[in-house]
Design a protein around this motif. Structure first.
Motif, PDB file in Angstrom:
ATOM      1  N   GLN A   1      -6.124   6.801  -6.914  1.00  0.00           N
ATOM      2  CA  GLN A   1      -7.332   5.998  -7.137  1.00  0.00           C
ATOM      3  C   GLN A   1      -8.587   6.777  -6.758  1.00  0.00           C
ATOM      4  O   GLN A   1      -9.577   6.773  -7.493  1.00  0.00           O
ATOM      5  CB  GLN A   1      -7.268   4.701  -6.321  1.00  0.00           C
TER       6      GLN A   1
ATOM      7  N   LYS B   1       0.842  -1.198   0.000  1.00  0.00           N
ATOM      8  CA  LYS B   1       0.000   0.000   0.000  1.00  0.00           C
ATOM      9  C   LYS B   1       0.874   1.244   0.000  1.00  0.00           C
ATOM     10  O   LYS B   1       1.879   1.310   0.694  1.00  0.00           O
ATOM     11  CB  LYS B   1      -0.896   0.034   1.237  1.00  0.00           C
ATOM     12  N   LYS B   2       0.457   2.224  -0.811  1.00  0.00           N
ATOM     13  CA  LYS B   2       1.139   3.509  -0.857  1.00  0.00           C
ATOM     14  C   LYS B   2       0.100   4.614  -0.759  1.00  0.00           C
ATOM     15  O   LYS B   2      -0.971   4.529  -1.357  1.00  0.00           O
ATOM     16  CB  LYS B   2       1.930   3.673  -2.153  1.00  0.00           C
TER      17      LYS B   2
ATOM     18  N   THR C   1      -0.731   6.056  -4.246  1.00  0.00           N
ATOM     19  CA  THR C   1      -1.603   5.184  -5.034  1.00  0.00           C
ATOM     20  C   THR C   1      -3.051   5.334  -4.609  1.00  0.00           C
ATOM     21  O   THR C   1      -3.955   5.447  -5.450  1.00  0.00           O
ATOM     22  CB  THR C   1      -1.155   3.714  -4.890  1.00  0.00           C
ATOM     23  N   THR C   2      -3.296   5.374  -3.309  1.00  0.00           N
ATOM     24  CA  THR C   2      -4.661   5.535  -2.798  1.00  0.00           C
ATOM     25  C   THR C   2      -5.237   6.882  -3.205  1.00  0.00           C
ATOM     26  O   THR C   2      -6.385   6.973  -3.645  1.00  0.00           O
ATOM     27  CB  THR C   2      -4.684   5.383  -1.264  1.00  0.00           C
TER      28      THR C   2
END
Length: 128
Positions: A48, A40-41, A44-45
Motif C-alpha cells: 500500500q 493486518k499483514k 499488505t502495508t
C-alpha cells in the motif's frame, strides 16, 4: 523548514519520544506486525505504501527470490512511474539469495547496497 518537514519532525517526536505531542497521523511511525485478529499483514502495508509513495528506502536483513517475487509487479509499476528506491541488505547468515539481488539490479530506479557487518539484521521501511 517546510511545512512537510515540520509535520514529519513533530510526528517523529510524538511517535518516538512523547505521544502527547501534537502530530499528524500520516507521518507517525508505525510498528508493522502480522496480526491475524485485526487482519493486518506487513506485506499488505508495504505494498500500500509503495503504491502511494514518491520514493522509498528499505533496510532488511536479507532478500530472497520469494520475497522479490511478491514485490515484482509493484516494482515494475514503480519503475514505469520513475519512482526511485534504495535497498540495504546484509550478508546475515548468508540468507540473501544472489538470484534475488540480480533480479533487483535489473531495475535502474533501485539502488542496492550490501552491509558487510555480520550482525546487521534490520527491518525498516521508509516511504516519502
Amino acid at each position: 523548514m517546510s511545512l512537510i518537514n515540520l509535520k514529519l519532525s513533530e510526528s517523529l517526536q510524538a511517535g518516538f519520544i512523547n505521544f502527547n505531542l501534537p502530530s499528524y497521523s500520516e507521518y507517525l511511525p508505525q510498528l508493522l506486525v502480522n496480526d491475524i485478529r485485526e487482519g493486518k499483514k506487513v506485506l499488505t502495508t508495504i505494498l500500500q505504501e509503495l503504491n502511494k509513495c514518491d520514493e522509498f528506502w528499505f533496510s532488511v536483513a536479507f532478500v530472497t527470490t520469494g520475497g522479490v517475487a511478491t514485490l515484482i509487479e509493484t516494482l515494475i509499476e514503480l519503475k514505469k512511474k520513475g519512482i526511485r528506491g534504495k535497498i540495504l541488505v546484509s550478508q546475515y547468515l548468508n540468507f540473501t539469495h544472489p538470484v534475488a539481488l540480480t533480479r533487483l539490479l535489473q531495475f535502474e530506479n533501485l539502488e542496492i547496497k550490501i552491509a558487510v557487518d555480520n550482525a546487521f539484521h534490520s527491518k525498516g521501511y521508509l516511504f516519502r
